[in-house]
Design a protein around this motif. Structure first.
Motif, short mmCIF file in Angstrom:
data_model
loop_
_atom_site.label_atom_id
_atom_site.label_comp_id
_atom_site.label_asym_id
_atom_site.label_seq_id
_atom_site.Cartn_x
_atom_site.Cartn_y
_atom_site.Cartn_z
N VAL A 75 7.84 -37.82 18.46
CA VAL A 75 7.23 -38.01 17.13
C VAL A 75 8.28 -37.61 16.11
O VAL A 75 8.98 -36.61 16.29
N LYS A 76 8.37 -38.41 15.10
CA LYS A 76 9.42 -38.18 14.11
C LYS A 76 8.78 -38.10 12.72
O LYS A 76 7.97 -38.95 12.35
N LEU A 77 9.12 -37.06 11.99
CA LEU A 77 8.64 -36.91 10.62
C LEU A 77 9.86 -36.73 9.74
O LEU A 77 10.68 -35.83 9.97
N ASN A 129 7.90 -40.56 6.22
CA ASN A 129 7.66 -41.42 7.38
C ASN A 129 7.19 -40.62 8.58
O ASN A 129 7.73 -39.55 8.87
N LEU A 130 6.18 -41.14 9.22
CA LEU A 130 5.69 -40.53 10.46
C LEU A 130 5.71 -41.61 11.53
O LEU A 130 5.06 -42.64 11.40
N SER A 131 6.50 -41.37 12.58
CA SER A 131 6.68 -42.40 13.60
C SER A 131 6.47 -41.81 14.99
O SER A 131 6.68 -40.62 15.21
N LEU A 141 -3.73 -42.28 15.20
CA LEU A 141 -2.62 -42.57 14.28
C LEU A 141 -2.59 -44.05 13.94
O LEU A 141 -2.42 -44.45 12.79
N GLY A 187 5.91 -46.57 12.99
CA GLY A 187 4.96 -45.66 12.38
C GLY A 187 4.59 -46.08 10.98
O GLY A 187 4.71 -47.25 10.60
#
Lengths: 232, 359
Positions: free
Chosen positions: A181-183, A221-223, B7, A45
């Motif tokens: 999704v990971k924030l 972080n956004l992944s 994204l 991400g």
């Protein structure tokens, strides 16, 4: 050259992950919950610098991690994931000639995921992570030799380097047990050590640079990622 | 289904962006080597003389300014002061700066008693007046400040057909008159002169018939009589430095040097034929000199010289060194000045034409 290879690998890696995610989303029904206690999480991400020192220089970077995780507790609520990864920033730099500045952190650490809520197809995992980081700030030359057309030699060595511990806290939303999704917020303030050559070069310009300096390299972080169970 | 691609696009837009003129290493808190306010001293200017006094006070003069600092130029005082157009070298001792200007036969003495902040001009009436008749060149070699009322001037005149002549005048600053103390017509010509007090002085000389050797002569009666010239070195020297108790040094810019600790009776010369850019005698035993881009130190009155361990300093361009004592000194040239507090092992930059100073 090494920096460019890293960058291309990250792009390919990111595309692969996205493609897997799309395929997973196209599945007609979510897969049944895995019974296995082991799984692999792969994510990639964007990292937005939150600390001013880093955000002054880079607008965004990319990050990617991979790790094998194991479930604990009865309902597999707790997952512990040893993982490794990379965070990578790059931009053009004008140091009197066309250069590319990169800041790269290799990471190795441990992530704890705890499933607190299930809602329809989604599961919510608060996450905590601790990483050891190996960071390097490098410049490579983009100028080309006018006669041969080949790229001039890269600037050797690291301008800055450091090792340090980073701490992450965030949330992971898993859809249908397979994509997520990971924030998260990463607190990272390494003490970067300047190279003696850099210190000397700046001194000849009349500038005194401290040998070490703590810089705020914290990020948000956004992944997106996939969860690969060993058996499905 | 398209959201992941959005994204990706966002990442692609953001990744690789950043300010081209900002770098991670420049986020570290840096400081400047020299005070940027020293631009006024450095830009378009050239250092003429500087000295380090007790209390680490630095006084200096440049082409257009006089300055002083007691805290290594963190703060400093300066004042515009145009140096007089000189026909003799500036002779500087503590707060006194003296030189001569104007016509060589009727020179004006330019004197400052406050490190060059203000100047007094005196044109003495010479008795008898200097005459150039019979000589193809007349030169005022040196003007020496002796005390508040007395200045000594030595003239050199070269003749084609007869003997050369040197004439010593004693000038009374109060009455603005100068009278001849002694005059010699022979083969000896003065190269430099220094008086330690009203009685005692030394003169570097060379023989016009055998140019290339430096001699020294001494007076103990205010210049009326002089000892027979004594050979110092088989090279011409033009710098004469007096310290206390008969400690004197003679040197040539970018060349040889010789040192005496007994009022010029015996002389020591560096073994190995060391040639100096500049030397400074601290006391009877200790002297510093710059030679071969290197700082050297002698502790035996000038015979043997050892390299002072240090590295990375710009000795090659330094034209002057000045030591207040064995440890504390400065070196300078043109637009640069450095200071040491450990006998030359480490130097701190005080003045330097960095880009943020001269642009």
């Amino acid at each position: 050259m090494k920096g460019h290879i890293n960058r291309y690998i990250l792009w390919v890696f990111t595309l692969l992950i996205i493609q897997l995610s799309v395929k997973a989303q196209n599945a007609p029904t979510p897969p049944p919950p895995p019974k296995e206690k082991l799984a692999i999480d792969i994510d990639a991400g964007v990292a937005y610098p939150f600390g001013q020192d880093l955000s002054n220089v880079f607008k965004a970077g990319v990050n990617a991690t991979i790790g094998i995780k194991r479930a604990f507790l009865k309902k597999r609520r707790l997952w512990i994931r040893p993982e490794g990864g990379i965070k990578y920033y790059t931009k053009k730099a004008d140091l009197g000639q066309d250069m590319r500045e990169t800041f790269r952190s290799w990471k190795a650490g441990l992530e704890i995921q705890y499933r607190v809520k299930d809602y329809k197809k989604f599961s919510f995992f608060p996450i905590l992570r601790v990483d050891n980081n190996w960071c390097a700030n490098q410049f490579s030359n983009l100028s080309k030799d006018q006669t041969t057309g080949t790229r001039l030699n890269e600037v050797p060595g690291n301008y800055l380097d450091a090792t340090g511990i980073s701490f992450d806290a965030g949330i992971m939303v898993v859809r249908a047990k397979s994509i997520y999704v990971k924030l998260d917020y990463e607190y990272f303030q390494p003490t970067l050590k300047a190279s003696p050559d850099l210190i000397k070069a700046l001194y000849t310009e009349g500038i005194i640079m401290p040998e070490t300096r703590k810089l705020d390299c914290s990020t948000i972080n956004l992944s997106v990622g996939v969860n690969l169970n060993f058996k499905q | 289904m398209r959201k992941p691609y959005y994204l990706l696009i966002c990442i692609a837009i953001a990744f690789g962006c950043g300010d081209k003129d900002k770098f991670l290493f420049s986020q570290a808190e840096t400081s400047l080597v020299v005070n940027p306010e020293t631009k006024v001293l450095v830009k378009g200017n050239t250092l003429v003389y500087s000295r380090l006094d007790s209390g680490n006070i630095i006084h200096g003069i440049s082409k257009t300014l006089v300055f002083a600092t007691s805290d290594q130029f963190k703060t400093f005082d300066y004042k515009s002061s145009t140096l007089p157009t000189n026909i003799t070298p500036f002779v500087i001792d503590k707060n006194i700066i003296i030189t001569a200007s104007g016509d060589v036969l009727t020179p004006a003495i330019q004197l400052s008693a406050d490190y060059g902040n203000s100047w007094t001009s005196v044109t003495p009436t010479l008795t008898p007046a200097m005459s150039a008749t019979g000589y193809y060149s007349t030169e005022l070699v040196s003007v020496n400040y002796v005390n508040d009322t007395t200045v000594m001037m030595i003239f050199s005149q070269k003749s084609v057909s007869s003997a050369d002549k040197r004439t010593l005048y004693r000038v009374n600053l109060s009455t603005q008159t100068g009278t001849v103390v002694s005059s010699f017509s022979d083969a000896w010509l003065p190269a430099a002169m220094k008086f330690a007090d009203i009685q005692t002085g030394w003169m570097l000389m060379y023989n016009s018939g055998a140019y290339g050797t430096t001699y020294i002569s001494k007076t103990a009666d205010s210049g009326k009589t002089w000892t027979a010239p004594k050979v110092i070195d088989k090279n011409i020297m033009s710098n004469l430095q007096l310290s206390s108790n008969g400690v004197i040094s003679a040197s040539y810019p970018s060349g040889n040097a010789a040192f005496s600790s007994d009022s010029g009776v015996t002389w020591k010369k560096p073994t190995g034929g060391i040639r100096f850019t500049t030397v400074y005698r601290v006391n009877a035993n200790v002297a510093y000199g710059i030679s071969d881009s290197d700082l050297k130190k002698s502790t035996d009155g000038g015979s043997t010289w050892e390299h002072v361990p240090n590295s990375g300093y710009e000795f090659v361009n330094m034209k002057n060194i000045y030591f207040q004592d064995e440890d504390n000194g400065i070196m300078y040239a043109d637009q640069k000045m450095y200071i040491t507090a450990d006998g030359g092992k480490t130097w701190k930059t005080l003045l330097y034409p960095y880009s943020y100073i001269i642009e």
